[in-house]
Write a protein that holds these residues in place. Structure first.
Motif, PDB file in Angstrom:
ATOM      1  N   PHE A  41       0.817  -1.206   0.000  1.00 35.70           N
ATOM      2  CA  PHE A  41       0.000   0.000   0.000  1.00 35.70           C
ATOM      3  C   PHE A  41       0.854   1.261   0.000  1.00 35.70           C
ATOM      4  O   PHE A  41       0.369   2.351  -0.258  1.00 35.70           O
ATOM      5  CB  PHE A  41      -0.946   0.008   1.203  1.00 35.70           C
ATOM      6  CG  PHE A  41      -1.941  -1.100   1.145  1.00 35.70           C
ATOM      7  CD1 PHE A  41      -3.047  -1.007   0.316  1.00 35.70           C
ATOM      8  CD2 PHE A  41      -1.764  -2.252   1.891  1.00 35.70           C
ATOM      9  CE1 PHE A  41      -3.952  -2.044   0.237  1.00 35.70           C
ATOM     10  CE2 PHE A  41      -2.667  -3.292   1.817  1.00 35.70           C
ATOM     11  CZ  PHE A  41      -3.770  -3.185   0.984  1.00 35.70           C
ATOM     12  N   PRO A  90      -0.504  -4.072  -4.221  1.00 34.00           N
ATOM     13  CA  PRO A  90      -0.997  -5.053  -3.243  1.00 34.00           C
ATOM     14  C   PRO A  90      -1.523  -6.334  -3.873  1.00 34.00           C
ATOM     15  O   PRO A  90      -1.246  -7.430  -3.384  1.00 34.00           O
ATOM     16  CB  PRO A  90      -2.124  -4.314  -2.522  1.00 34.00           C
ATOM     17  CG  PRO A  90      -1.920  -2.883  -2.785  1.00 34.00           C
ATOM     18  CD  PRO A  90      -1.101  -2.752  -4.032  1.00 34.00           C
ATOM     19  N   GLU A  91      -2.294  -6.186  -4.974  1.00 32.08           N
ATOM     20  CA  GLU A  91      -2.972  -7.369  -5.521  1.00 32.08           C
ATOM     21  C   GLU A  91      -1.995  -8.336  -6.166  1.00 32.08           C
ATOM     22  O   GLU A  91      -2.347  -9.480  -6.428  1.00 32.08           O
ATOM     23  CB  GLU A  91      -4.071  -6.952  -6.507  1.00 32.08           C
ATOM     24  CG  GLU A  91      -3.593  -6.339  -7.807  1.00 32.08           C
ATOM     25  CD  GLU A  91      -3.428  -4.835  -7.720  1.00 32.08           C
ATOM     26  OE1 GLU A  91      -3.367  -4.303  -6.587  1.00 32.08           O
ATOM     27  OE2 GLU A  91      -3.338  -4.182  -8.785  1.00 32.08           O
ATOM     28  N   PHE A 109      -7.728  -4.933   8.304  1.00 34.76           N
ATOM     29  CA  PHE A 109      -7.614  -3.559   8.779  1.00 34.76           C
ATOM     30  C   PHE A 109      -8.238  -3.397  10.161  1.00 34.76           C
ATOM     31  O   PHE A 109      -9.003  -4.245  10.607  1.00 34.76           O
ATOM     32  CB  PHE A 109      -8.280  -2.605   7.792  1.00 34.76           C
ATOM     33  CG  PHE A 109      -7.617  -2.606   6.445  1.00 34.76           C
ATOM     34  CD1 PHE A 109      -6.650  -1.677   6.134  1.00 34.76           C
ATOM     35  CD2 PHE A 109      -7.953  -3.562   5.493  1.00 34.76           C
ATOM     36  CE1 PHE A 109      -6.031  -1.681   4.897  1.00 34.76           C
ATOM     37  CE2 PHE A 109      -7.338  -3.572   4.247  1.00 34.76           C
ATOM     38  CZ  PHE A 109      -6.370  -2.631   3.960  1.00 34.76           C
ATOM     39  N   TRP A 148     -17.557  -4.140   3.501  1.00 34.26           N
ATOM     40  CA  TRP A 148     -18.421  -3.421   2.566  1.00 34.26           C
ATOM     41  C   TRP A 148     -19.850  -3.585   3.037  1.00 34.26           C
ATOM     42  O   TRP A 148     -20.445  -4.661   2.944  1.00 34.26           O
ATOM     43  CB  TRP A 148     -18.192  -3.959   1.162  1.00 34.26           C
ATOM     44  CG  TRP A 148     -16.739  -3.896   0.817  1.00 34.26           C
ATOM     45  CD1 TRP A 148     -15.938  -2.777   0.898  1.00 34.26           C
ATOM     46  CD2 TRP A 148     -15.886  -4.957   0.397  1.00 34.26           C
ATOM     47  NE1 TRP A 148     -14.654  -3.100   0.544  1.00 34.26           N
ATOM     48  CE2 TRP A 148     -14.593  -4.421   0.223  1.00 34.26           C
ATOM     49  CE3 TRP A 148     -16.093  -6.304   0.131  1.00 34.26           C
ATOM     50  CZ2 TRP A 148     -13.511  -5.179  -0.185  1.00 34.26           C
ATOM     51  CZ3 TRP A 148     -15.020  -7.059  -0.273  1.00 34.26           C
ATOM     52  CH2 TRP A 148     -13.743  -6.497  -0.435  1.00 34.26           C
ATOM     53  N   PHE A 179     -15.905 -11.938  -2.523  1.00 30.63           N
ATOM     54  CA  PHE A 179     -15.425 -10.903  -3.451  1.00 30.63           C
ATOM     55  C   PHE A 179     -14.086 -11.259  -4.115  1.00 30.63           C
ATOM     56  O   PHE A 179     -13.953 -11.228  -5.330  1.00 30.63           O
ATOM     57  CB  PHE A 179     -15.315  -9.574  -2.698  1.00 30.63           C
ATOM     58  CG  PHE A 179     -14.973  -8.401  -3.565  1.00 30.63           C
ATOM     59  CD1 PHE A 179     -15.939  -7.792  -4.352  1.00 30.63           C
ATOM     60  CD2 PHE A 179     -13.681  -7.891  -3.589  1.00 30.63           C
ATOM     61  CE1 PHE A 179     -15.628  -6.701  -5.149  1.00 30.63           C
ATOM     62  CE2 PHE A 179     -13.360  -6.796  -4.390  1.00 30.63           C
ATOM     63  CZ  PHE A 179     -14.339  -6.204  -5.161  1.00 30.63           C
ATOM     64  N   LEU A 227     -13.324 -12.260  -8.113  1.00 31.19           N
ATOM     65  CA  LEU A 227     -12.340 -11.562  -8.957  1.00 31.19           C
ATOM     66  C   LEU A 227     -11.389 -12.553  -9.612  1.00 31.19           C
ATOM     67  O   LEU A 227     -10.852 -12.302 -10.681  1.00 31.19           O
ATOM     68  CB  LEU A 227     -11.535 -10.564  -8.120  1.00 31.19           C
ATOM     69  CG  LEU A 227     -12.277  -9.316  -7.659  1.00 31.19           C
ATOM     70  CD1 LEU A 227     -11.388  -8.487  -6.759  1.00 31.19           C
ATOM     71  CD2 LEU A 227     -12.730  -8.488  -8.852  1.00 31.19           C
ATOM     72  N   ARG A 228     -11.201 -13.691  -8.940  1.00 30.23           N
ATOM     73  CA  ARG A 228     -10.324 -14.721  -9.506  1.00 30.23           C
ATOM     74  C   ARG A 228     -11.083 -15.660 -10.432  1.00 30.23           C
ATOM     75  O   ARG A 228     -10.557 -16.673 -10.872  1.00 30.23           O
ATOM     76  CB  ARG A 228      -9.659 -15.504  -8.368  1.00 30.23           C
ATOM     77  CG  ARG A 228      -8.532 -14.717  -7.727  1.00 30.23           C
ATOM     78  CD  ARG A 228      -8.154 -15.220  -6.351  1.00 30.23           C
ATOM     79  NE  ARG A 228      -7.086 -14.424  -5.778  1.00 30.23           N
ATOM     80  CZ  ARG A 228      -7.214 -13.183  -5.317  1.00 30.23           C
ATOM     81  NH1 ARG A 228      -8.406 -12.593  -5.384  1.00 30.23           N
ATOM     82  NH2 ARG A 228      -6.201 -12.517  -4.810  1.00 30.23           N
ATOM     83  N   ALA A 246      -8.929  -2.525   1.145  1.00 33.00           N
ATOM     84  CA  ALA A 246      -9.226  -3.954   1.276  1.00 33.00           C
ATOM     85  C   ALA A 246      -9.602  -4.552  -0.074  1.00 33.00           C
ATOM     86  O   ALA A 246      -9.175  -5.656  -0.411  1.00 33.00           O
ATOM     87  CB  ALA A 246     -10.362  -4.158   2.283  1.00 33.00           C
ATOM     88  N   ALA A 247     -10.376  -3.812  -0.857  1.00 28.95           N
ATOM     89  CA  ALA A 247     -10.779  -4.314  -2.170  1.00 28.95           C
ATOM     90  C   ALA A 247      -9.582  -4.379  -3.118  1.00 28.95           C
ATOM     91  O   ALA A 247      -9.424  -5.328  -3.883  1.00 28.95           O
ATOM     92  CB  ALA A 247     -11.873  -3.427  -2.758  1.00 28.95           C
ATOM     93  N   ARG A 248      -8.725  -3.358  -3.028  1.00 26.31           N
ATOM     94  CA  ARG A 248      -7.515  -3.362  -3.870  1.00 26.31           C
ATOM     95  C   ARG A 248      -6.653  -4.568  -3.530  1.00 26.31           C
ATOM     96  O   ARG A 248      -6.109  -5.239  -4.397  1.00 26.31           O
ATOM     97  CB  ARG A 248      -6.698  -2.090  -3.602  1.00 26.31           C
ATOM     98  CG  ARG A 248      -7.052  -0.942  -4.502  1.00 26.31           C
ATOM     99  CD  ARG A 248      -5.820  -0.089  -4.740  1.00 26.31           C
ATOM    100  NE  ARG A 248      -5.336   0.531  -3.507  1.00 26.31           N
ATOM    101  CZ  ARG A 248      -4.095   0.963  -3.347  1.00 26.31           C
ATOM    102  NH1 ARG A 248      -3.214   0.824  -4.321  1.00 26.31           N
ATOM    103  NH2 ARG A 248      -3.734   1.529  -2.209  1.00 26.31           N
ATOM    104  N   ASP A 249      -6.556  -4.825  -2.223  1.00 30.14           N
ATOM    105  CA  ASP A 249      -5.727  -5.919  -1.724  1.00 30.14           C
ATOM    106  C   ASP A 249      -6.168  -7.249  -2.321  1.00 30.14           C
ATOM    107  O   ASP A 249      -5.359  -8.116  -2.624  1.00 30.14           O
ATOM    108  CB  ASP A 249      -5.860  -5.952  -0.198  1.00 30.14           C
ATOM    109  CG  ASP A 249      -4.741  -6.742   0.446  1.00 30.14           C
ATOM    110  OD1 ASP A 249      -3.680  -6.878  -0.187  1.00 30.14           O
ATOM    111  OD2 ASP A 249      -4.928  -7.205   1.580  1.00 30.14           O
ATOM    112  N   LEU A 250      -7.497  -7.393  -2.482  1.00 30.41           N
ATOM    113  CA  LEU A 250      -8.018  -8.656  -2.989  1.00 30.41           C
ATOM    114  C   LEU A 250      -7.989  -8.720  -4.507  1.00 30.41           C
ATOM    115  O   LEU A 250      -8.386  -9.713  -5.101  1.00 30.41           O
ATOM    116  CB  LEU A 250      -9.452  -8.863  -2.486  1.00 30.41           C
ATOM    117  CG  LEU A 250      -9.548  -9.020  -0.972  1.00 30.41           C
ATOM    118  CD1 LEU A 250     -10.995  -9.068  -0.529  1.00 30.41           C
ATOM    119  CD2 LEU A 250      -8.820 -10.273  -0.521  1.00 30.41           C
ATOM    120  N   GLY A 251      -7.542  -7.635  -5.146  1.00 30.30           N
ATOM    121  CA  GLY A 251      -7.335  -7.695  -6.586  1.00 30.30           C
ATOM    122  C   GLY A 251      -8.288  -6.869  -7.417  1.00 30.30           C
ATOM    123  O   GLY A 251      -8.342  -7.029  -8.630  1.00 30.30           O
ATOM    124  N   ALA A 252      -9.078  -5.972  -6.789  1.00 26.85           N
ATOM    125  CA  ALA A 252     -10.010  -5.168  -7.565  1.00 26.85           C
ATOM    126  C   ALA A 252      -9.269  -4.068  -8.315  1.00 26.85           C
ATOM    127  O   ALA A 252      -8.479  -3.341  -7.730  1.00 26.85           O
ATOM    128  CB  ALA A 252     -11.065  -4.553  -6.645  1.00 26.85           C
TER     129      ALA A 252
END
Ligand SMILES: Nc1ncnc2c1ncn2[C@@H]1O[C@H](COP(=O)(O)OP(=O)(O)O)[C@@H](O)[C@H]1O
Ligand SMILES: [Mg+2]
Lengths: 357, 285
Positions: free
Chosen positions: A52, A72-73, A81, A87, A98, A102-103, B185-191
């Motif tokens: 980050f 990060p991804e 956190f 969400w 989620f 995405l995968r 958090a969403a970025r971390d998971l790949g968004a």
């Protein structure tokens, strides 16, 4: 599986140096706590590992692969956190699924993996709820599950339970330790609570002002603090300002054998002091007795009014105002620019070279 | 004891009523009463009785209808454009910090401090016939572009610029409820950016967007200065149309009818606005 190697890491935000001169290797399967007061750079270090933030200097490698510039991804890490990271418009299932969606995993597999991780964090059957219908502890379990479900090699947690009450915090930190051991993953856990760090870590990294103060196993850090800061920060400690001269350190009317000369700080743990017969130079006045049930802490003052806390047996009873003798069994002297010197009353010799077993 | 509690409650109610009494009285005096007067004045005529002729005229008169459509169209397009332009800026300001962000914010809020009349004349100087853009094109021996001045595009450009700051502030306040951690958090998971916006951010600021749109529509529907100075003479937007009917044509009855119709549209949008706000209050952040 996953080793993290930080080499010469520094991070500055404008003129503020958040981290400096960090060299650290986190071994595979280890749980390392980053411990330090607020503003010491714990989150910054964790965010650097997670991708980050990018370091101003130095490199970060995971399993020998340089990831310093990766987002990060693209790192095998997942972050939990402190709070407000769920969400709110998605159900628990939606939150956890989620990363899997995405995968582009098949639906059946997603459902199965979400079920399994919900079970792991003790929330089976909660999939259809919205985050707002959960308690604070349950919400953080969901956040944990959301990170675990993508099977990261390294789990990063930034004071995940800081907003929960003490009991819940203790239970959840033990659960995290449990899960981490069961899955065999590497974990970095940020906390400002020493109890938390001592309770769950394989190793603790103590940070202050963006600098690493000490790295070591919990017992080691407790027994052999390398700096006066660590001595004062971890566990209860009497820290006295004193002067070294003639093979003695004099602090607040107390005199103990010690080498060297000049100003120094004397550190004595309350449990390393015993009550004894009154003797010149070893006298305190009782201010208050605090009965913890399992043990007793005597809050007392030295000749010059300096406070000294003494921890003794629960059977001991003293009165406020009473003058009692003390016997110091272990003490450490921190002199500016020198290694700490540790002493014990039975030998009264420096045992700084003796490694903690 | 219970009596005391009751009187306490009653007292609370009374002071609460007193608190809202003044704004309500002002609302009645300055808004509802003139509206009522306008409505009555356009349908009831002492001596002749009730008649809805002026409304029938408006809704059968091709020119009036064209003006109404133009107004609706300019209003809709401008509102959407304002949100479309302000959204990337708001996202940038919410999720980035530093000197560049501060500069962007200052630039984006700048139009708020420029009166509409100045905006109009600056627009004419830059985009109007023989304006700066024209001059540059001619100097470079390039063909002239058709100027948006005095076409529907004129007021749209002017209004988008003029309303940008307020739109930006409204969107920013909505985005304030999306925590940085939830985006991280969403970025971390790949968004990616697109997924992040559509799946994480947009669903949480829906009500803010509706509020922003409705708020914009309310102001735009009866906008006057910029359409008057930059817009085409025919068809014209409701603001200039009303003004011209009233003073140039000395036709207060039809001007008032136009005003009532404009008010009815605004009231409908106002209702959407109030509902969106109420919904936003209820929804957890
Ligand atoms: N994004 C940022 N911009 C500017 N300064 C920051 C930023 N993040 C952290 N800092 C500064 O870096 C230092 C360390 O912060 P942080 O890592 O959050 O500490 P901790 O987590 O130990 O409380 C603090 O002085 C903080 O003000
Ligand atoms: Mg922090």
């Amino acid at each position: 599986m996953a080793q993290v190697r930080l080499s010469g890491i520094a991070k500055a935000f404008g003129k503020v140096t958040a981290l400096d001169a960090m060299d650290l290797v986190i071994e595979d399967g280890e749980l390392v706590c980053l411990l330090g007061p607020s503003g010491s750079g714990k989150s910054t270090l964790l965010r650097l590992i997670g991708g980050f933030e990018t370091p101003s200097e130095g490199t970060i490698a995971i399993d020998g692969v340089d990831v310093t510039r990766l987002p990060p991804e693209r790192r095998p890490t997942a972050m939990v956190f402190q709070s407000h990271a769920l969400w709110s418009h998605m159900t628990v299932h939606g939150n956890i699924a989620f990363g899997l969606k995405l995968r582009r995993l098949p639906r059946a597999e997603i459902r199965e993996r979400v079920e399994r991780v919900l079970d792991l964090v003790g929330l089976s059957g909660y999939g259809a709820r919205l985050p707002s219908q959960l308690s604070g502890g349950q919400q953080q379990r969901v956040a944990l599950a959301r990170s675990l479900v993508i099977e990261p090699k390294i789990l990063l947690l930034d004071e995940p339970f800081a907003s929960l009450d003490q009991h819940l915090r203790e239970r959840l930190r033990d659960e995290v330790r449990d899960i981490q051991q069961r899955l065999g993953i590497t974990a970095v856990f940020v906390t400002h609570g020493q109890d938390e760090a001592l309770a769950i870590s394989d190793r603790i990294v103590v940070l202050a002002d963006g600098r690493m103060q000490q790295v070591g196993r919990p017992g080691e850090i407790y027994a052999e603090p390398k700096t006066a800061f660590v001595a004062g920060f971890i566990g209860a400690m009497n820290m006295l300002d004193g002067t070294l001269a003639d093979g003695e350190i004099a602090a607040g009317g107390l005199k103990l054998p010690a080498e060297g000369s000049g100003p120094a700080r004397l550190a004595i743990r309350p449990e390393d002091i015993a009550l004894s017969e009154p003797e010149e130079g070893r006298m305190v006045t009782v201010r208050r007795m605090i009965d913890f049930g399992s043990h007793v802490v005597v809050d007392s003052t030295l000749a010059d009014g300096t406070h000294l806390r003494v921890q003794t047996d629960k059977a001991v009873r003293v009165e406020a105002g009473e003058r009692v003798g003390i016997r110091v069994e272990r003490w450490t002297v921190f002199a500016e620019g020198e290694e700490p010197r540790r002493y014990r009353s039975d030998t009264v010799r420096s045992f700084r070279d003796v490694r903690y077993a | 004891m219970i009596a005391a509690l009751r009187s306490g409650v009653a007292g609370g109610r009374l002071s609460g009523l007193l608190l809202v009494a003044l704004p309500v009285a002002l609302l009645i005096w300055l808004v509802l009463w003139p509206v009522l007067q306008a409505i009555v004045g356009t349908v009831y005529f002492p001596g002749t009785g009730f008649s809805t002729a002026s409304y029938a005229y408006f809704f059968t008169d091709a020119y009036s209808l064209r003006n109404l459509w133009l107004t609706l169209w300019v209003t809709a397009l401008t509102s959407v454009l304002r949100v479309a332009v302000a959204m990337p800026i708001a996202l940038y300001l919410r999720f980035r910090s530093g000197p560049v962000a501060a500069l962007v914010q200052a630039l984006a809020l700048f139009p708020m401090f420029v009166p509409s009349v100045l905006v109009a004349y600056a627009f004419i100087r830059v985009l109007g016939p023989n304006g700066i853009v024209d001059t540059i094109l001619v100097a470079l021996h390039l063909p002239k572009l058709a100027s948006p001045y005095l076409t529907p595009a004129g007021p749209i450009i002017g209004l988008v610029w003029d309303g940008l700051p307020l739109t930006l502030l409204l969107l920013l306040s909505g985005l304030g409820r999306v925590s940085i951690a939830s985006v991280d958090a969403a970025r971390d998971l790949g968004a990616g950016s697109f997924t992040l916006f559509t799946r994480i951010i947009l669903p949480r600021i829906q009500s803010s967007i509706i509020v922003t749109l409705a708020f914009n529509v309310l102001g735009l529907f009866s906008a006057f200065t910029l359409p008057f100075l930059l817009g085409p003479a025919s068809p014209e937007m409701m603001g200039p149309y009303m003004q011209r009917t009233f003073s140039d044509n000395a036709d207060p009855l039809n001007a008032t009818t136009q005003a009532v119709i404009t008010f009815a549209f605004c009231a409908a949008f106002g209702l959407i606005y109030v509902r969106a706000i109420a919904k936003g209050r209820k929804a957890p952040a």
